[in-house]
Scaffold this active site. Structure first.
Site, PDB file in Angstrom:
ATOM      1  N   GLU A  35      91.293-143.725  -2.883  1.00 54.12           N
ATOM      2  CA  GLU A  35      90.385-144.682  -3.527  1.00 54.12           C
ATOM      3  C   GLU A  35      90.305-145.990  -2.739  1.00 54.12           C
ATOM      4  OE1 GLU A  35      88.292-144.607  -6.202  1.00 54.12           O
ATOM      5  OE2 GLU A  35      88.617-142.466  -6.032  1.00 54.12           O
ATOM      6  N   CYS A 190      72.372-139.078  -5.441  1.00 56.56           N
ATOM      7  CA  CYS A 190      71.771-140.357  -5.834  1.00 56.56           C
ATOM      8  C   CYS A 190      72.164-141.412  -4.802  1.00 56.56           C
ATOM      9  CB  CYS A 190      72.258-140.761  -7.236  1.00 56.56           C
ATOM     10  SG  CYS A 190      71.281-142.107  -7.935  1.00 56.56           S
ATOM     11  N   CYS A 197      66.247-136.706  -5.845  1.00 48.96           N
ATOM     12  CA  CYS A 197      66.031-136.578  -7.292  1.00 48.96           C
ATOM     13  C   CYS A 197      65.681-135.142  -7.692  1.00 48.96           C
ATOM     14  CB  CYS A 197      64.957-137.547  -7.754  1.00 48.96           C
ATOM     15  SG  CYS A 197      65.397-139.270  -7.437  1.00 48.96           S
ATOM     16  N   CYS A 200      68.758-133.335  -8.558  1.00 44.66           N
ATOM     17  CA  CYS A 200      69.691-134.072  -9.414  1.00 44.66           C
ATOM     18  C   CYS A 200      69.762-133.463 -10.823  1.00 44.66           C
ATOM     19  CB  CYS A 200      69.246-135.532  -9.521  1.00 44.66           C
ATOM     20  SG  CYS A 200      70.287-136.496 -10.615  1.00 44.66           S
ATOM     21  N   CYS A 206      66.270-139.362 -16.373  1.00 41.15           N
ATOM     22  CA  CYS A 206      66.519-140.568 -15.570  1.00 41.15           C
ATOM     23  C   CYS A 206      65.363-141.560 -15.732  1.00 41.15           C
ATOM     24  CB  CYS A 206      66.675-140.177 -14.102  1.00 41.15           C
ATOM     25  SG  CYS A 206      66.878-141.606 -13.034  1.00 41.15           S
TER      26      CYS A 206
HETATM   27  S1  SF4 Z   1      67.082-138.582 -10.816  1.00 40.85           S
HETATM   28 FE1  SF4 Z   1      67.927-140.619 -11.200  1.00 40.85          FE
HETATM   29  S2  SF4 Z   1      70.116-140.312 -11.210  1.00 40.85           S
HETATM   30 FE2  SF4 Z   1      69.234-138.520 -10.251  1.00 40.85          FE
HETATM   31  S3  SF4 Z   1      69.194-138.916  -8.055  1.00 40.85           S
HETATM   32 FE3  SF4 Z   1      67.237-139.592  -8.849  1.00 40.85          FE
HETATM   33  S4  SF4 Z   1      67.537-141.736  -9.317  1.00 40.85           S
HETATM   34 FE4  SF4 Z   1      69.578-140.855  -9.123  1.00 40.85          FE
END
Ligand code: SF4
Length: 351
Positions: A35, A190, A197, A200, A206
């Site tokens: 970390e 992200c 996206c 994602c 989102c």
């Molecule tokens: S959908 Fe939203 S959370 Fe997912 S990668 Fe795109 S901006 Fe990020």
């Protein structure tokens, strides 16, 4: 567990990274070191440093007992050297007060040098399976976009809202996997620029994606003009190739690292040479090397290097705790300031 956490975990199970070195033989020590290294530094850069660090300092006791120069040597190139000094300071406290173990509460962890609330959360969640939230840069980005959180997270009120959201999503079960998952999503999907996206697991809900605000979030601090300082770095080289390095004071930039002697202008260069007891006859050549800029978070430093080749070693510079003749062909294990590495490369003609 809310839908956010469920979707994230389902994605992590089939698409997340499970083979990072700190994900094996997980222990509070291994998670803590990872970390700290991952603060400000990308995973791929960290991996070789992490493996070397673990090979040399496999546990708290080895780190606490290590020579500071050796610890800083393992950090050379990673930057933000206060992280390494704090790691070792904390290791010493752990040996003295905690039986060599990391404590298991946020309050005790954040009282240790270099451990903030997010690092404490990661140690508790990943290594101790406690439902603690984290809020590193990757997580902030995911939350800012998913909830379309406005405001710069450096502001206390905005940060409070980010923490509230982070805690709300952190599940009571599979907290370790969830923590790795949200960090992984921020690092691989992200991303700051061009997030994927389409791939994602959170795209349906989102808000930033829905409202076309992805590129603006998280909000950044207004950039201010950084002041510019200048310094001359003096590279004294013996005929045998050794160069003089001085240990910098523990406070300030490049604290406790080894660097070239400095002069503020030509006048002080002359004074420095006089102080060294270097007569004109001892100087074979003195050449200016093209200047370059090193940028810190709070100022730019324009470095003007001067390469002074000496015919013999001046009487006034011997070896001491704070000054050595360093052999770049057979380097000792020392933490070097970034420009020193760069200039040694330049001198070897490999840039
Ligand atoms: S959908 Fe939203 S959370 Fe997912 S990668 Fe795109 S901006 Fe990020």
């Amino acid at each position: 567990m809310d839908k956010f956490a469920r979707d994230l975990l389902a994605w992590f199970d089939h698409s997340g990274r499970h083979d990072l070195p700190w994900q094996h033989n997980t222990s509070p020590y291994r998670v803590w070191v990872s970390e700290i290294m991952l603060q400000q530094t990308q995973v791929n850069t960290v991996i070789p440093y992490y493996l070397r660090f673990m090979a040399s300092f496999p546990d708290v006791s080895h780190l606490a007992a290590a020579d500071e120069d050796r610890v800083l040597h393992h950090w050379t190139g990673l930057g933000y050297y206060a992280r390494a000094r704090n790691l070792q300071a904390t290791a010493k406290i752990l040996m003295q007060d905690f039986n060599g173990e990391l404590p298991s509460t946020t309050t005790e962890l954040v009282a240790l040098p270099g451990i903030g609330r997010s690092t404490a959360g990661a140690i508790l969640a990943i290594a101790m399976h406690q439902p603690a939230a984290i809020l590193d840069g990757n997580v902030r980005r995911v939350l800012a976009r998913f909830h379309q959180l406005e405001g710069w997270p450096g502001k206390a009120a905005v940060l409070k809202e980010f923490w509230r959201t982070a805690e709300e999503h952190t599940p009571g079960t599979r907290t370790a996997d969830y923590t790795q998952a949200i960090m992984d999503l921020g690092a691989t999907i992200c991303t700051r620029n061009n997030p994927a996206c389409d791939a994602c697991p959170l795209c349906v809900k989102c808000l930033a994606l829905k409202n076309g605000a992805v590129a603006e979030l998280p909000q950044r601090k207004q950039k201010r003009q950084l002041p510019v300082k200048a310094v001359q770095m003096l590279i004294f080289e013996l005929p045998t190739g050794e160069v003089q390095l001085e240990k910098r004071p523990p406070q300030g930039v490049w604290g406790s690292l080894w660097s070239f002697p400095e002069a503020e202008n030509e006048q002080t260069l002359k004074l420095k040479l006089d102080k060294m007891g270097a007569s004109r006859d001892q100087i074979e050549t003195a050449k200016l090397i093209p200047p370059f800029r090193h940028t810190f978070s709070h100022f730019h430093l324009d470095i003007h290097p001067v390469h002074v080749k000496l015919v013999t070693q001046p009487d006034a510079i011997g070896e001491s705790e704070r000054s050595i003749w360093y052999d770049p062909g057979n380097p000792a294990e020392l933490g070097l300031a970034a420009p020193v590495k760069r200039l040694l490369k330049t001198l070897r003609g490999t840039l």
